[in-house]
Design a protein around this motif. Structure first.
Motif, PDB file in Angstrom:
ATOM      1  N   LEU A 123      52.741 -20.811 -55.464  1.00  0.00           N
ATOM      2  CA  LEU A 123      51.202 -21.277 -56.463  1.00  0.00           C
ATOM      3  C   LEU A 123      51.191 -20.191 -58.061  1.00  0.00           C
ATOM      4  N   ILE A 124      50.980 -20.560 -58.784  1.00  0.00           N
ATOM      5  CA  ILE A 124      51.310 -20.197 -59.642  1.00  0.00           C
ATOM      6  C   ILE A 124      50.260 -20.471 -60.977  1.00  0.00           C
ATOM      7  N   ASP A 125      49.669 -19.215 -61.434  1.00  0.00           N
ATOM      8  CA  ASP A 125      48.595 -19.388 -62.208  1.00  0.00           C
ATOM      9  C   ASP A 125      48.933 -19.624 -63.604  1.00  0.00           C
ATOM     10  N   SER A 126      48.863 -20.771 -63.849  1.00  0.00           N
ATOM     11  CA  SER A 126      49.475 -21.605 -65.053  1.00  0.00           C
ATOM     12  C   SER A 126      49.475 -20.927 -66.464  1.00  0.00           C
ATOM     13  N   THR A 127      47.498 -20.780 -66.513  1.00  0.00           N
ATOM     14  CA  THR A 127      47.049 -19.849 -67.347  1.00  0.00           C
ATOM     15  C   THR A 127      47.220 -18.769 -67.674  1.00  0.00           C
ATOM     16  N   ALA A 128      47.878 -18.425 -66.804  1.00  0.00           N
ATOM     17  CA  ALA A 128      48.434 -16.530 -67.167  1.00  0.00           C
ATOM     18  C   ALA A 128      50.042 -17.132 -67.881  1.00  0.00           C
ATOM     19  N   LEU A 129      50.605 -17.978 -68.795  1.00  0.00           N
ATOM     20  CA  LEU A 129      51.820 -18.373 -69.297  1.00  0.00           C
ATOM     21  C   LEU A 129      51.611 -18.624 -70.339  1.00  0.00           C
ATOM     22  N   ASP A 130      52.305 -17.700 -71.139  1.00  0.00           N
ATOM     23  CA  ASP A 130      52.048 -18.579 -72.703  1.00  0.00           C
ATOM     24  C   ASP A 130      53.121 -19.120 -73.279  1.00  0.00           C
ATOM     25  N   ALA A 154      39.538 -20.448 -67.358  1.00  0.00           N
ATOM     26  CA  ALA A 154      41.055 -20.346 -67.969  1.00  0.00           C
ATOM     27  C   ALA A 154      41.554 -22.047 -67.783  1.00  0.00           C
ATOM     28  N   ARG A 155      41.670 -22.708 -67.233  1.00  0.00           N
ATOM     29  CA  ARG A 155      41.655 -24.124 -67.827  1.00  0.00           C
ATOM     30  C   ARG A 155      41.312 -25.198 -68.241  1.00  0.00           C
ATOM     31  N   ILE A 156      39.979 -24.617 -69.118  1.00  0.00           N
ATOM     32  CA  ILE A 156      39.584 -24.906 -70.264  1.00  0.00           C
ATOM     33  C   ILE A 156      39.351 -24.505 -71.142  1.00  0.00           C
ATOM     34  N   GLU A 157      39.552 -23.261 -71.089  1.00  0.00           N
ATOM     35  CA  GLU A 157      39.779 -22.490 -72.478  1.00  0.00           C
ATOM     36  C   GLU A 157      41.615 -23.033 -73.204  1.00  0.00           C
ATOM     37  N   GLN A 158      42.504 -22.701 -72.199  1.00  0.00           N
ATOM     38  CA  GLN A 158      43.726 -23.158 -72.284  1.00  0.00           C
ATOM     39  C   GLN A 158      43.521 -24.363 -72.990  1.00  0.00           C
ATOM     40  N   GLY A 159      42.809 -25.917 -72.460  1.00  0.00           N
ATOM     41  CA  GLY A 159      42.645 -27.056 -72.554  1.00  0.00           C
ATOM     42  C   GLY A 159      42.261 -26.678 -74.401  1.00  0.00           C
ATOM     43  N   MET A 160      41.075 -26.564 -74.735  1.00  0.00           N
ATOM     44  CA  MET A 160      40.636 -26.236 -76.258  1.00  0.00           C
ATOM     45  C   MET A 160      41.839 -25.731 -76.833  1.00  0.00           C
ATOM     46  N   ALA A 161      42.279 -24.738 -76.389  1.00  0.00           N
ATOM     47  CA  ALA A 161      43.063 -24.472 -77.315  1.00  0.00           C
ATOM     48  C   ALA A 161      44.542 -25.141 -77.297  1.00  0.00           C
ATOM     49  N   ILE A 162      45.717 -26.009 -76.534  1.00  0.00           N
ATOM     50  CA  ILE A 162      46.292 -26.628 -76.836  1.00  0.00           C
ATOM     51  C   ILE A 162      46.057 -27.866 -76.834  1.00  0.00           C
ATOM     52  N   GLN A 163      45.045 -28.004 -77.189  1.00  0.00           N
ATOM     53  CA  GLN A 163      44.203 -29.610 -77.380  1.00  0.00           C
ATOM     54  C   GLN A 163      43.435 -29.693 -79.006  1.00  0.00           C
ATOM     55  N   GLN A 192      54.084 -23.412 -71.435  1.00  0.00           N
ATOM     56  CA  GLN A 192      53.398 -24.390 -72.110  1.00  0.00           C
ATOM     57  C   GLN A 192      54.438 -25.767 -72.290  1.00  0.00           C
ATOM     58  N   ARG A 193      55.406 -25.369 -73.729  1.00  0.00           N
ATOM     59  CA  ARG A 193      55.871 -26.287 -73.728  1.00  0.00           C
ATOM     60  C   ARG A 193      57.206 -26.998 -73.269  1.00  0.00           C
ATOM     61  N   ALA A 194      58.057 -25.981 -72.029  1.00  0.00           N
ATOM     62  CA  ALA A 194      58.381 -26.642 -70.918  1.00  0.00           C
ATOM     63  C   ALA A 194      57.670 -27.334 -70.282  1.00  0.00           C
TER      64      ALA A 194
END
Length: 146
Positions: free
Chosen positions: A139-146, A91-100, A7-9
């Motif tokens: 194709l990558i599931d980016s939500t699986a990356l920490d 998963a993208r919604i959950e990731q958005g909540m966590a990151i933002q 995510q940082r990269a």
């Protein structure tokens, strides 16, 4: 050197591309490239031209292009690797909540707006379905990356 998380990269890459695009837009130019331009207004074509110019520069000198139809613009570049970053909507919604640091309703709304915006842009600019897996090598599931 400290290794960056995915995510940082990704954030650094987006920031770098934003700076590249901002510089390109300040310079000003007419539209270039293939695609269905009949539906684009003059300002959008100008911006698209600068994006394509920046992508062409990255194709020659190296770089990362995130979004904006790069898989179409750079389809003829043999050394380009086309990667689709996705994941399930939930998963993208959950990731958005966590990151933002936002609530579920806001994250859901932003996810929906971003998806619609990206799909509409690529469809309007290049007359293709940008979610079509045949445009991508990976194709990558980016939500699986920490």
């Amino acid at each position: 050197m400290k290794r960056q998380t995915g995510q940082r990269a990704l954030h650094r890459g987006r920031r770098w591309f934003g700076v590249l695009v901002a510089g390109a837009l300040v310079a000003g130019c007419s539209a270039v490239g293939a695609g269905s331009e009949d539906h684009l207004d003059v300002q959008e074509r100008r911006i698209r031209g600068k994006l394509e110019e920046a992508m062409a520069t990255a194709a020659i000198s190296g770089g990362v292009v995130l979004g904006r139809g790069g898989m179409v613009v750079l389809s003829g570049v043999p050394s380009a690797l086309h990667v689709y970053l996705g994941g399930s909507r939930e998963a993208r919604i959950e990731q958005g909540m966590a990151i933002q640091g936002i609530d579920g309703g806001t994250a859901e709304q932003r996810c929906e707006e971003e998806d619609r915006s990206r799909i509409d842009y690529v469809s309007r600019a290049y007359d293709v379905d940008g979610t079509d897996p045949s445009f991508y090598h990976l194709l990558i599931d980016s939500t699986a990356l920490d």
